[in-house]
Design a protein around this motif. Structure first.
Motif, PDB file in Angstrom:
ATOM      1  N   THR A  79       5.169   8.218   1.316  1.00 38.94           N
ATOM      2  CA  THR A  79       3.742   7.321   1.202  1.00 38.94           C
ATOM      3  C   THR A  79       3.513   6.888   1.699  1.00 38.94           C
ATOM      4  N   ALA A  80       4.060   6.212   3.192  1.00 37.45           N
ATOM      5  CA  ALA A  80       3.447   5.352   4.151  1.00 37.45           C
ATOM      6  C   ALA A  80       1.958   5.838   4.751  1.00 37.45           C
ATOM      7  N   THR A 117       0.900  -1.412   0.005  1.00 38.71           N
ATOM      8  CA  THR A 117       0.428  -0.054   0.097  1.00 38.71           C
ATOM      9  C   THR A 117       1.077   1.476   0.075  1.00 38.71           C
ATOM     10  N   CYS A 118       2.164   1.111   0.372  1.00 32.20           N
ATOM     11  CA  CYS A 118       2.893   2.464   0.510  1.00 32.20           C
ATOM     12  C   CYS A 118       3.809   2.477  -1.181  1.00 32.20           C
ATOM     13  N   ALA A 119       3.427   1.804  -2.072  1.00 31.41           N
ATOM     14  CA  ALA A 119       4.284   1.671  -2.996  1.00 31.41           C
ATOM     15  C   ALA A 119       3.670   2.397  -3.801  1.00 31.41           C
ATOM     16  N   SER A 154      12.866   2.202   6.686  1.00 27.17           N
ATOM     17  CA  SER A 154      11.665   2.415   7.072  1.00 27.17           C
ATOM     18  C   SER A 154      10.459   3.020   6.530  1.00 27.17           C
ATOM     19  N   LEU A 155       9.154   2.515   6.574  1.00 29.30           N
ATOM     20  CA  LEU A 155       7.836   2.473   6.054  1.00 29.30           C
ATOM     21  C   LEU A 155       6.859   3.771   7.133  1.00 29.30           C
ATOM     22  N   ALA A 172      -0.075   1.890   7.877  1.00 31.90           N
ATOM     23  CA  ALA A 172       1.995   0.913   7.810  1.00 31.90           C
ATOM     24  C   ALA A 172       2.444   1.527   8.572  1.00 31.90           C
ATOM     25  N   ARG A 173       2.493   2.730   9.058  1.00 26.20           N
ATOM     26  CA  ARG A 173       3.128   3.516  10.391  1.00 26.20           C
ATOM     27  C   ARG A 173       2.900   2.407  11.664  1.00 26.20           C
ATOM     28  N   ARG A 174       1.611   2.268  11.488  1.00 23.55           N
ATOM     29  CA  ARG A 174       1.028   1.885  13.359  1.00 23.55           C
ATOM     30  C   ARG A 174       0.918   0.353  13.048  1.00 23.55           C
TER      31      ARG A 174
END
Length: 266
Positions: free
Chosen positions: A249-250, A207-209, A243-244, A254-256
């Motif tokens: 775009t995180a 999802t971050c890509a 790191s994500l 993803a951060r959680r």
């Protein structure tokens, strides 16, 4: 003469239609019999079954029992699918997704992987170490499948009369050291399911890509041996990771859920 025979496999019973034909020699004497057996389903149903790739079924047959199996994980998804579905007619959008799905599955099988669940216009795949022969081989197959799916999206776009940039896929590649992998079969489907934190992490990477990128985790890249890296044109010693949580775009998830996973674009 004809007959019907039921064959039992485990808890399921499968019907078979049988036709027996006598065969006579040139002298008119009975020489023997020919036995024709066909599953008791319509030819149209058999045709649907024939569309499957025997290589995938062979891969699936090797994981009859669920177990811990290290594997490379691939998540792919079509970017801006909502906008694209609104732009195209429903029939045209369905045809596009079908083309992408068919070609993507073939790319996974060609790379000696196992196709996982399809969620909307997304694709998941697993490349098991015990089937690939080594961790390096499994990681290499994962990258090869990603490139195959990317090419599949381009060809599907061309077939649908769209520009390549209109049909872009984003990818998340990760390594699962403790995946619990098994085959799930019901009367309505046959698929491979993998459970484990690494599966969720791969989804977060994907999802971050954004922007049609392929993000691979450090855990996956560092399992490539020199011959595999050379074959892919990847130079691990020259890559830098982020790191994500620090990616522009995180996503919030993803951060959680996976903030510390190190990734790079390949």
């Amino acid at each position: 003469w004809s007959a019907h025979v039921d064959v039992r496999f485990g808890d399921e019973t499968f019907g078979n239609d049988i036709l027996v034909v006598g065969v006579h020699g040139a002298d008119g004497d009975l020489a023997g019999f020919v036995l024709l057996v066909k599953p008791a389903v319509r030819a149209a149903v058999l045709g649907m079954l024939a569309l499957g790739d025997a290589r995938l079924f062979e891969q699936m047959s090797g994981i009859l029992e669920p177990a811990r199996r290290p594997a490379a994980i691939l998540f792919a998804d079509l970017e801006n699918s909502t906008a694209l579905s609104r732009r195209l007619s429903t029939a045209a959008y369905f045809a596009l997704i079908r083309r992408i799905t068919r070609r993507s599955d073939r790319a996974v099988v060609d790379a000696r992987g196992i196709v996982g669940k399809h969620a909307g216009d997304g694709v998941t795949a697993f490349f098991l170490t015990d089937q690939a022969g080594s961790e390096a081989a499994a990681a290499r197959s994962c990258v090869e499948a990603m490139r195959g799916i990317r090419d599949a999206a381009r060809r599907a776009a061309d077939r649908s009369g769209l520009d390549a940039e209109d049909v872009t896929m984003r990818f998340g590649l990760h390594w699962g050291a403790t995946l619990y992998v098994g085959r799930l079969m019901t009367s309505g489907r046959a698929e491979v399911t993998a459970l484990g934190e690494e599966v969720n992490e791969a989804a977060r990477i994907e999802t971050c890509a954004t922007g049609g990128r392929a993000l691979a985790s450090k855990a996956l890249i560092e399992r490539l041996d020199p011959p595999s890296a050379d074959a892919l044109g990847i130079h691990p010693e020259q890559l830098t990771y982020i790191s994500l949580a620090n990616l522009p775009t995180a996503t919030e998830k993803a951060r959680r859920d996976a903030p510390a996973i190190a990734v790079c674009a390949i």
